[in-house]
Write an enzyme that holds these catalytic residues in place. Structure first.
Site, short mmCIF file in Angstrom:
data_model
loop_
_atom_site.label_atom_id
_atom_site.label_comp_id
_atom_site.label_asym_id
_atom_site.label_seq_id
_atom_site.Cartn_x
_atom_site.Cartn_y
_atom_site.Cartn_z
N CYS A 154 -25.19 0.26 -12.15
CA CYS A 154 -25.47 -1.17 -12.46
C CYS A 154 -26.58 -1.72 -11.30
O CYS A 154 -27.60 -1.72 -11.58
CB CYS A 154 -23.95 -2.06 -12.32
SG CYS A 154 -23.97 -3.51 -13.04
N MET A 169 -28.74 0.84 -10.40
CA MET A 169 -29.84 1.07 -11.37
C MET A 169 -30.96 0.03 -11.35
O MET A 169 -32.13 0.27 -11.37
CB MET A 169 -29.12 0.90 -12.92
CG MET A 169 -30.34 1.20 -13.97
SD MET A 169 -30.62 -0.76 -14.39
CE MET A 169 -31.03 -0.17 -16.09
N THR A 179 16.01 5.04 7.59
CA THR A 179 16.06 4.57 6.51
C THR A 179 16.76 2.87 6.46
O THR A 179 16.67 2.47 5.35
CB THR A 179 17.45 5.31 5.85
OG1 THR A 179 18.60 5.04 6.41
CG2 THR A 179 17.01 6.76 5.62
N LYS A 180 16.76 2.45 7.53
CA LYS A 180 17.28 1.21 7.49
C LYS A 180 16.35 -0.05 6.67
O LYS A 180 16.75 -0.89 5.93
CB LYS A 180 17.38 0.42 9.10
CG LYS A 180 18.00 -0.78 9.01
CD LYS A 180 19.72 -0.69 8.88
CE LYS A 180 20.45 -0.23 10.05
NZ LYS A 180 21.84 -0.18 9.79
N PRO A 181 15.00 0.19 6.97
CA PRO A 181 14.11 -0.80 6.21
C PRO A 181 14.37 -0.69 4.82
O PRO A 181 14.46 -1.69 4.03
CB PRO A 181 12.74 -0.38 6.42
CG PRO A 181 12.73 0.20 7.84
CD PRO A 181 14.21 0.91 7.92
N HIS A 200 -20.90 1.02 -16.13
CA HIS A 200 -20.21 1.44 -15.40
C HIS A 200 -19.61 2.58 -15.99
O HIS A 200 -18.20 2.64 -16.34
CB HIS A 200 -19.20 0.59 -14.84
CG HIS A 200 -19.74 -0.63 -13.96
ND1 HIS A 200 -19.57 -0.55 -12.62
CD2 HIS A 200 -20.20 -1.73 -14.30
CE1 HIS A 200 -20.33 -1.80 -12.04
NE2 HIS A 200 -20.82 -2.47 -13.15
N GLU A 244 -17.91 4.82 -14.53
CA GLU A 244 -16.87 5.15 -13.65
C GLU A 244 -15.69 4.91 -14.27
O GLU A 244 -14.55 5.53 -14.17
CB GLU A 244 -16.91 4.78 -11.99
CG GLU A 244 -16.90 3.31 -12.00
CD GLU A 244 -18.15 2.63 -11.83
OE1 GLU A 244 -19.07 3.14 -12.68
OE2 GLU A 244 -18.38 1.44 -11.45
N GLN A 268 17.22 -0.06 3.27
CA GLN A 268 18.41 -0.60 3.10
C GLN A 268 18.29 -2.13 2.86
O GLN A 268 18.66 -2.70 2.10
CB GLN A 268 19.60 -0.12 4.07
CG GLN A 268 19.87 1.28 4.19
CD GLN A 268 20.82 1.45 5.30
OE1 GLN A 268 21.53 0.75 5.47
NE2 GLN A 268 20.65 2.74 6.16
N GLY A 303 1.55 2.85 -2.58
CA GLY A 303 1.15 3.86 -3.83
C GLY A 303 2.08 3.42 -5.09
O GLY A 303 2.38 4.45 -5.81
N GLU A 311 -31.95 -12.24 -9.29
CA GLU A 311 -30.84 -12.56 -8.62
C GLU A 311 -30.95 -12.74 -6.98
O GLU A 311 -30.53 -13.27 -6.38
CB GLU A 311 -29.84 -11.27 -8.84
CG GLU A 311 -28.45 -11.43 -8.01
CD GLU A 311 -27.51 -10.36 -8.27
OE1 GLU A 311 -27.86 -9.45 -9.28
OE2 GLU A 311 -26.27 -10.40 -8.02
N SER A 335 0.83 -1.35 0.04
CA SER A 335 0.03 0.04 -0.23
C SER A 335 0.81 1.45 0.31
O SER A 335 0.21 2.20 0.62
CB SER A 335 -1.18 -0.02 1.33
OG SER A 335 -1.62 -1.19 1.15
N1 GLN Z 1 -25.54 -8.23 -9.76
C1 GLN Z 1 -25.88 -7.41 -10.69
C2 GLN Z 1 -25.73 -8.17 -11.89
O1 GLN Z 1 -25.24 -9.26 -12.07
C3 GLN Z 1 -25.21 -6.14 -10.79
C4 GLN Z 1 -23.90 -6.22 -11.11
C5 GLN Z 1 -23.00 -5.03 -10.81
O2 GLN Z 1 -23.33 -4.02 -10.07
N2 GLN Z 1 -21.77 -4.69 -11.36
O3 GLN Z 1 -26.44 -7.71 -12.84
#
Ligand code: GLN
Length: 533
Positions: free
Chosen positions: A384, A387, A192-194, A510, A512, A196, A19, A408, A17
């Site tokens: 997803c 929605m 700084t030892k870690p 998605h 994002e 090295q 970065g 589901e 972690s």
């Molecule tokens: N579980 C839902 C599906 O498979 C939505 C999946 C998700 O949010 N990526 O359709």
């Protein structure tokens, strides 16, 4: 003369972690700004074929590429920092390497030979590190980030592959090693030892680092840098500091000021011509610094972990900055939402994102949140599963189907407004079998979504098995939830919106995954704008 491809290997020591993903992405960003063609890939030492089957608590968000590979979340940083499109070649695990080699062995390709970690596994690793057979255009730099920490048993074959490649490629291969320099409060000293020890460990595998990036929470003076340089056989100007920054987006500029990019160019013998073109990035940072407003957005989801919704968080932050606002994100656990407390839990939020996810847990809370924000006109973005929950809520409350659900969550529901996709019905294997990657989506003109995009057809990335059930489409539309984005080939509903509402949009895809620093996603932009006003 054929142009050379150079290879930068990013390894990490002391702790995880640190970065490494951000440093890899920053290097990519700086080299790109100097006009070089770059790609960034991640090699993870675990046995899973890909992170698609991993619980977000194990591994954070699962990022999806255009070509439908489920990958490590670091690929999200690579794309956001550089705007490049990664592919399935950019995410490799030990599991994938072994599977390729074992499948080959079963086909008899090795002609009776004994298959071993060295050379068969290491050769396959090298082949992928070099990106042979990808069919892609010339690259000036291939940046390879190796997951895990130096000294882990499982990353040893990757380190052996890097050792061999450095020998084979000479100055075309560079190792950037990232370590941690802790501050001991009682001694009031940086240690700084870690570092090295970590470098010694690396050297014991035959790899000499060219550049050290030291993660620190406090400034390290030149005398300390000198000490590290001389103990680790590294040039003084190749000891770079990565101090805590108020934003990860400051990191490329900090690396630029310390000459990380020029050090790499010098080591590889590539020309260093003038300054890199960082104006757009700098303009973005200026916006980040000058943002005056504050906007509070609630993430309704079931994973109480920063990394679980990484790309959504970053997309909101970026869109906020472009709207002159600092976004405060608040996680709201959907498992704890009840009809009685929903107004309390959502109080003070300028907007709500209903997050993606899988399985029943926490879904009723998401439905309650969707009902509350719809009936109180609070801007709402469902992604997803989010929605799908908006659709179920609308069916229950507006269409009057109290038992409406997704197959589901309830296989027996008589009102399956969300149903399993036809092609998923025969699927039994888990990994990599969802509807994954980029598909086109046609937008209805006049809709809020179309207005936000300013386009009539867009391409977005997917990761799901269930879909809006078109049997109910007309009913939804008549009652005010419009299906304004549809896949032209399969008629799958990709976007729903309640147009009478201030901002109430759900996307099956998605968004994002495609939002970047220089090109924030239009839907996030439009959503943030609605949250602010
Ligand atoms: N579980 C839902 C599906 O498979 C939505 C999946 C998700 O949010 N990526 O359709």
């Amino acid at each position: 003369m054929e142009r050379q491809t150079n290879y930068i290997f990013i390894t990490g020591g002391v702790v995880s972690s640190l970065g490494k993903g951000i440093i890899s992405a920053s290097i990519g960003n700086l080299l790109q700004a100097r006009g070089y063609k770059v790609t960034i890939q991640k090699f993870d030492p675990y046995i899973n074929i890909d992170p698609g089957t991993l619980n977000p608590y194990e591994h954070g968000e699962c990022y999806v590429t255009m070509d439908g590979m489920e990958t490590d979340l670091d690929l999200g940083h690579y794309e956001r920092f550089t705007g490049i499109h990664t592919t399935r070649n950019n995410s490799v695990t030990t599991g994938r390497i072994y599977k390729t080699v074992i499948d080959r062995e079963r086909r008899g390709d090795y002609l009776g030979k004994t298959i071993q970690v060295v050379p068969h596994i290491t050769d396959e690793i090298k082949h992928r590190m070099l990106r042979e057979d990808t069919g892609e255009e010339h690259l000036d730099f291939v940046i390879t980030e190796v997951g895990g920490t130096i000294g882990d048993i499982e990353s040893a074959p990757f380190m052996e592959a890097i050792r061999q490649l450095r020998w084979q490629l000479g100055r075309r291969a560079v190792n950037v090693h990232l370590t941690y320099v802790p501050y001991l409060k009682a001694a009031e000293e940086m240690k700084t030892k870690p570092t090295q020890h970590s470098v010694k460990e690396l050297q014991s595998m035959g790899v000499q680092p060219d550049i050290l990036v030291l993660r620190t929470e406090r400034h390290l003076d030149d005398a300390m840098r000198m000490k590290v340089a001389s103990f680790c056989n590294v040039d003084l100007d190749c000891v770079i500091l990565s101090e805590d920054m108020p934003s990860i987006y400051e990191v490329p500029v900090s690396m630029l000021h310390q000459g990380l990019d020029t050090a790499i160019l010098r080591k590889t013998g590539m020309p260093v011509d003038g300054a890199p073109a960082m104006q757009s990035w700098q303009d973005f940072l200026d916006k980040l610094h000058s943002a005056t407003r504050e906007v509070c957005i609630g993430l309704v989801g079931k994973y109480d972990l920063q990394d679980a919704y990484k790309s959504i968080r970053e997309s909101l932050t970026l869109a906020g900055i472009y709207n002159d606002a600092k976004v405060q994100l608040r996680f709201i656990n959907s498992e704890q939402i009840t009809r009685e407390n929903v107004s309390d839990r959502l109080a003070g939020m300028d907007g709500i994102v209903i997050c993606p996810g899988f399985g029943q847990r926490g879904t009723e809370g998401k439905i309650l949140a969707a009902e509350y924000t719809r009936t109180h006109d609070i801007p709402t973005f469902g992604i997803c599963l989010g929605m799908q929950m908006m659709v179920i809520e609308f069916a229950r409350d507006v269409l009057g189907y109290e038992d409406a659900n997704s197959r589901e969550m309830d296989e027996q529901t008589p009102h399956n407004v969300i149903d399993l996709m036809e092609e998923q019905k025969t699927v039994t294997q888990k990994g990599g079998t969802m509807r994954l990657g980029a598909y086109p989506c046609e937008l209805r003109s006049g809709s809020r979504a179309a207005e936000a995009y300013g386009e009539s057809c867009v391409i977005e990335r997917h990761r799901h098995r269930y879909e809006f059930n078109n049997v109910y489409k007309e009913e939804f539309e008549q009652k005010g939830m419009q299906c304004v984005g549809v896949n032209p080939q399969a008629s799958l509903v990709e976007i729903v919106e309640v147009s009478s509402h201030r901002w109430y949009i759900g996307t099956q895809f998605h968004p994002e995954y495609v939002s970047t620093v220089l090109h924030p996603h239009p839907l996030f932009m439009s959503f943030c704008k609605a949250c602010i006003h």
